[in-house]
Design an enzyme around this catalytic site. Structure first.
Site, mmCIF file in Angstrom:
data_model
loop_
_atom_site.group_PDB
_atom_site.id
_atom_site.type_symbol
_atom_site.label_atom_id
_atom_site.label_comp_id
_atom_site.label_asym_id
_atom_site.label_seq_id
_atom_site.Cartn_x
_atom_site.Cartn_y
_atom_site.Cartn_z
ATOM 1 N N GLN A 54 38.484 35.370 45.677
ATOM 2 C CA GLN A 54 37.710 34.350 44.970
ATOM 3 C C GLN A 54 38.259 34.044 43.581
ATOM 4 O OE1 GLN A 54 35.539 32.510 46.324
ATOM 5 N NE2 GLN A 54 34.875 33.652 48.128
ATOM 6 N N ASP A 79 40.803 42.698 45.060
ATOM 7 C CA ASP A 79 40.447 41.675 46.037
ATOM 8 C C ASP A 79 40.311 40.368 45.253
ATOM 9 O OD1 ASP A 79 39.190 39.828 47.619
ATOM 10 O OD2 ASP A 79 37.559 41.150 48.261
ATOM 11 N N HIS A 133 32.674 42.488 48.835
ATOM 12 C CA HIS A 133 32.583 41.810 50.129
ATOM 13 C C HIS A 133 32.775 42.879 51.205
ATOM 14 C CE1 HIS A 133 33.965 39.167 53.421
ATOM 15 N NE2 HIS A 133 33.437 38.159 52.757
ATOM 16 N N LYS A 174 41.102 29.669 51.120
ATOM 17 C CA LYS A 174 40.182 29.440 50.001
ATOM 18 C C LYS A 174 40.919 28.793 48.841
ATOM 19 C CE LYS A 174 37.530 33.614 51.100
ATOM 20 N NZ LYS A 174 36.272 33.188 51.699
ATOM 21 N N CYS A 196 28.122 38.349 53.302
ATOM 22 C CA CYS A 196 28.956 39.530 53.590
ATOM 23 C C CYS A 196 28.865 40.558 52.471
ATOM 24 C CB CYS A 196 30.416 39.163 53.834
ATOM 25 S SG CYS A 196 30.666 38.095 55.231
#
Ligand SMILES: Cc1ncc(COP(=O)(O)O)c(C=O)c1O
Lengths: 140, 404
Positions: B198, B195, B116, B221, B361
């Site tokens: 998600q 990261d 991202h 999220k 992104c």
């Protein structure tokens, strides 16, 4: 425009594609599939490429302008993008072909939206106006 | 499940297929915010009165719940405003870990092609200012990270490895553990960052098992509120990291000339924090825990299977999803030939179907795939097979209009 889109939405039958028919009227889709003035110009006197990174829309406009009478003798565009960006480029190039620079001075956002004759939501405005930016860049 | 989410009561027709962008919020989370401001509002760590003591207690309770959720210790949880903020904070101060005597000559940052922008652009800046070299693990034809190439790309000069756990554009779940191990074998002092924006909402995360130094994710999220995120840092690494922000709350004592800082994590939380959102994020995790993350995972897995099978029956569709579906999340990217993804999303909106379209992104990933964007659907616990049926019906109708 957004309000207009909302108002119109209520009037249309969802099953019948609701707003989509309005937004993507047949001639818009036709222009997407069979764009006008699409291609390259060998002896272009002016050209400019405009890119909308957000969408990946990419339009290059090329013109031949006669420097005696400042008339746009020919204009073509090339590129790829969504139906709205492609249709508006077709309409804009149709509109200005054969006109003088003086005559096209007043072409602005409202003129483009008028030609498209569909409600454009704020998030799609940039798609509709990409060709205008390309034209302005070429004439700079 | 939809009954827990007021958005569906207020938008009964809504088919929400964009949970990877942000999830909808359960009533319990919204109520936690209202309740804090209506009944408990006070600043933390400061007041000696009842409300402030209560607010501090709830704030720290939330930290504990969040820590337990990813098997971290409480003092390893730092509140940020989101994943982007967490990674940026790290980029501003990571030189205190890497730009050292030991770090001399170790001048490579390794990322992947599927990052991202928020795990790419900050590193580009760091590279520019410190002269680091950026290297990227490429993707295979099956939309996975190429671990064979990773073995060459990660070297003893790798100072930083920062990798997305789950790709927000492809749904691929990367084997972060293997990459972290690999990096530590080559350079025991490497700083590893995951990261997890998600992945945390969908799969069980155990930071001890992953053995990463840092891990970042966003509350919004994760059925939590916007404006709150987490930076997990391993305690012994945090102890060496320079604070990002200076000011109130992060200090132990101050004279006109100098200051002494609080221990971790408080030294990383200068100024008044987003207290209501911290508490509400704790509530979101309570909500998830009550249902059970594995149950959520099963539900989403079934939906994904159903959606993939059904989408594949649509003509002229390109689906960008690993065939190894055990290692993918409930995110599916696709394109209908001859229809720009933005047109598709606009048209689906008329059917009250919310999807994301464009480059997500991830512009370098789109370039690697040689496309400008995709239409992307992603699921949360409230989605149903009916949502997917509605989507597929609409896709077919849109195709009819376009191909007339
Ligand atoms: C993989 C990934 N990383 C980072 C982010 C950034 O998260 P936020 O916008 O909450 O900071 C996102 C959000 O889309 C994401 O999907």
């Amino acid at each position: 425009m957004e309000n207009q889109a909302k108002d119109e939405k209520g009037k249309f039958d969802k099953e019948n594609h609701g707003l989509s028919l309005l937004m993507y009227r047949e001639n818009i889709l036709d222009l997407y599939k069979y764009p006008h003035n699409f291609g390259s110009l060998n002896q272009a006197t002016h050209s400019h490429r405009e890119f909308n990174a957000l969408c990946g829309d990419d339009i290059t406009i090329k013109l031949i302008i006669n420097n005696k009478d400042n008339k746009i003798e020919n204009i073509k565009f090339q590129g790829s993008g969504c139906a709205i960006s492609m249709a508006s480029a077709s309409l804009l190039t149709d509109e200005i072909k054969g006109k003088t620079l003086k005559e096209i001075e007043t072409i602005d956002k409202d003129k483009i939206l008028n030609m498209l004759q569909i409600p454009i939501s704020s998030v799609r405005l940039r798609c509709a106006l990409l060709c205008l930016d390309a034209l302005k860049g070429a004439l700079k | 499940m939809k009954q827990h989410f007021p958005i569906f009561e207020n938008n009964p027709e809504l088919v929400y297929l964009d949970s990877a962008a942000t999830t909808q919020k359960p009533k319990q989370v919204i109520d936690a915010i209202t309740s804090f401001y209506e009944k408990e509002n006070a600043n933390i760590h400061r007041g000696l009165y009842g409300l402030s003591i209560e607010a501090t207690k709830k704030y720290e309770e939330a930290r504990k719940i969040i820590a337990d959720f990813i098997n971290a210790d409480e003092n390893e949880i730092i509140f940020t405003s989101g994943t982007t903020h967490a990674i940026n904070m790290l980029v501003y101060t990571i030189d205190s870990l890497t730009w050292t005597e030991k770090g001399k000559g170790k001048n490579e940052i390794v990322l992947s092609e599927m990052e991202h922008h928020s795990n790419l652009v900050p590193w580009q800046q760091l590279a520019k200012h410190f002269g680091y070299k950026l290297k990227f693990i490429p993707i295979t034809d099956n939309f996975e990270l190429d671990h064979n190439k990773a073995r060459e790309i990660i070297t003893d000069k790798t100072a930083i490895l920062s990798i997305t756990h789950t790709s927000n554009a492809l749904g691929t779940i990367n084997n972060a553990k293997e990459l972290i191990n690999l990096a530590k074998q080559k350079n025991p002092d490497v700083i590893t960052i995951v990261d997890a924006a998600q992945s945390v909402p969908h799969i069980k995360i155990d930071v001890k098992e992953l053995d990463c130094d840092f891990l970042a994710f966003s509350g919004h999220k994760l059925y939590g509120p916007m404006g709150i995120g987490i930076l997990y840092g391993k305690k012994e690494v945090l102890d060496k990291l320079r604070p990002f922000h200076f000011g109130g709350d992060m200090i132990k004592s101050v004279t006109l000339e100098a200051s002494e800082f609080q221990p971790v994590p408080n030294r990383f939380e200068a100024g008044t924090q987003n207290i209501a959102s911290v508490i509400a994020l704790g509530e979101a995790i309570r909500f998830i825990n009550r249902i059970g993350l594995s149950k959520i995972q099963d539900h989403e897995k079934q939906l994904k299977k159903y959606a993939l099978t059904k989408l594949k029956t649509i003509k002229n569709i390109d689906i960008y999803h690993s065939s190894n579906t055990d290692n993918t999340s409930s995110i599916i990217s696709f394109n209908l030939k001859g229809i720009h993804s933005h047109d598709l999303a606009s048209l689906l909106n008329d059917y009250n179907i919310a999807i994301r379209a464009g480059h997500h992104c991830c512009m370098p990933l789109m370039s690697a795939l040689n496309i400008t964007g995709t239409a992307r659907i992603s699921f949360g616990i409230y989605n149903t097979k009916e949502d997917i049926d509605k989507l597929c019906d609409a896709l077919i109708k849109i195709q009819e209009v376009f191909n007339k």
